[in-house]
Scaffold this motif. Structure first.
Motif, short mmCIF file in Angstrom:
data_model
loop_
_atom_site.label_atom_id
_atom_site.label_comp_id
_atom_site.label_asym_id
_atom_site.label_seq_id
_atom_site.Cartn_x
_atom_site.Cartn_y
_atom_site.Cartn_z
N THR A 53 40.34 38.41 25.85
CA THR A 53 40.31 37.04 26.35
C THR A 53 39.06 36.84 27.19
O THR A 53 38.76 37.63 28.09
CB THR A 53 41.55 36.73 27.20
OG1 THR A 53 42.71 36.85 26.39
CG2 THR A 53 41.49 35.33 27.77
N LEU A 54 38.32 35.78 26.89
CA LEU A 54 37.12 35.44 27.64
C LEU A 54 37.53 34.72 28.93
O LEU A 54 38.26 33.73 28.89
CB LEU A 54 36.23 34.53 26.79
CG LEU A 54 34.93 34.04 27.40
CD1 LEU A 54 33.96 35.20 27.62
CD2 LEU A 54 34.28 32.99 26.50
N VAL A 55 37.08 35.24 30.06
CA VAL A 55 37.44 34.67 31.36
C VAL A 55 36.18 34.12 32.02
O VAL A 55 35.22 34.86 32.27
CB VAL A 55 38.10 35.72 32.28
CG1 VAL A 55 38.52 35.08 33.60
CG2 VAL A 55 39.31 36.34 31.58
N LEU A 56 36.18 32.81 32.29
CA LEU A 56 35.02 32.13 32.86
C LEU A 56 35.34 31.62 34.25
O LEU A 56 36.38 31.00 34.47
CB LEU A 56 34.61 30.94 31.98
CG LEU A 56 34.39 31.20 30.49
CD1 LEU A 56 34.03 29.88 29.79
CD2 LEU A 56 33.29 32.23 30.28
N THR A 57 34.45 31.87 35.19
CA THR A 57 34.56 31.30 36.53
C THR A 57 33.52 30.19 36.64
O THR A 57 32.33 30.41 36.36
CB THR A 57 34.31 32.36 37.62
OG1 THR A 57 35.27 33.41 37.47
CG2 THR A 57 34.45 31.75 39.00
N LEU A 58 33.97 29.01 37.05
CA LEU A 58 33.10 27.83 37.11
C LEU A 58 33.17 27.18 38.48
O LEU A 58 34.23 27.16 39.12
CB LEU A 58 33.53 26.80 36.06
CG LEU A 58 33.69 27.28 34.62
CD1 LEU A 58 34.23 26.16 33.74
CD2 LEU A 58 32.36 27.78 34.07
N HIS A 59 32.05 26.64 38.91
CA HIS A 59 31.99 25.81 40.11
C HIS A 59 31.64 24.40 39.63
O HIS A 59 30.54 24.17 39.12
CB HIS A 59 30.93 26.33 41.08
CG HIS A 59 31.19 27.73 41.54
ND1 HIS A 59 30.20 28.65 41.78
CD2 HIS A 59 32.36 28.38 41.79
CE1 HIS A 59 30.73 29.79 42.18
NE2 HIS A 59 32.04 29.66 42.19
#
Length: 216
Positions: free
Chosen positions: A105-111
């Protein structure tokens, strides 16, 4: 204070992501994913532990770069025309703060500037993956009574008793922390269920909460 949010999204079965296959086949997470564009190609780097080194080396055109402690950094080039989930986010003008892969699973952290912006990102990513889930959302803004805010009511009663138990246990054990303090198998063992059943309950709970948060 700005009214931005910090969000972590789980992108399941992302399209055009060779690292998703590596993460799915290896027990070790793929971390520190970065990339750089140049004429005719995209150079991408990632880091894995020694446990996943053999699987990483089996990927097409992957080159080991440097060892960092117990981990190894690899680099490969990919077709710039094969749009991936990370590039979809960037095409919307939103940099990706952190990228990792866990169990495929691709896990992205975004602001992001607002919850509205998060809705847009999730909508665009939905076309490049099997499903997109919100792992966590932290709002940084402190609105006042005079602000035209964007309130959202999350109805916890929409969750079943089992879903609430799953979410509470995962939260208590640090499943939603970064880096994670417990993986899906550990939480499932604590609950006395299988990892696939845990994933189903968690996905259903997150979908319900996300529907409440992002509706409209």
């Amino acid at each position: 204070m700005p009214d931005g949010v910090r969000a972590e999204l789980a992108v399941h079965e992302p399209a055009n992501c060779p690292l998703a296959t590596l993460a799915a086949e290896s027990d070790a997470p793929v971390t520190d994913v970065t990339w750089a564009r140049r004429a005719g190609s995209v150079a991408e780097e990632f880091r894995v532990t020694s446990d996943a080194a053999e699987a990483a080396a089996a990927l097409d055109a992957v080159t080991p770069v440097v060892d960092v402690g117990e981990e190894r950094v690899y680099r490969f080039e990919r077709d710039p025309d094969a749009t991936c989930a990370c590039e979809i986010v960037e095409s919307l003008g939103s940099p990706v703060a952190d990228v990792r892969l866990d169990d495929g699973t691709l896990v992205l952290t975004l602001h992001l500037e607002s919850v509205d912006r998060l809705r847009t990102v999730v909508g665009e990513l939905a076309d490049a993956a099997d499903r997109v889930e919100l792992n966590y959302l932290v709002a940084t803004g402190e609105g006042t009574a005079d602000d035209d805010g964007d309130p959202a009511v999350v109805d916890r009663d929409r969750l079943t008793d089992r879903q609430r138990e799953v979410v509470r246990t995962a939260h208590r054990m640090g499943y939603f922390e970064y880096p994670r303090e417990a993986n899906a198998t550990a939480v499932a063992d604590e609950l006395g269920i299988g990892p696939s059943t845990f994933a189903e309950h968690l996905a259903a709970a997150q979908r319900t909460l996300l529907d409440d948060l992002l509706r409209g």
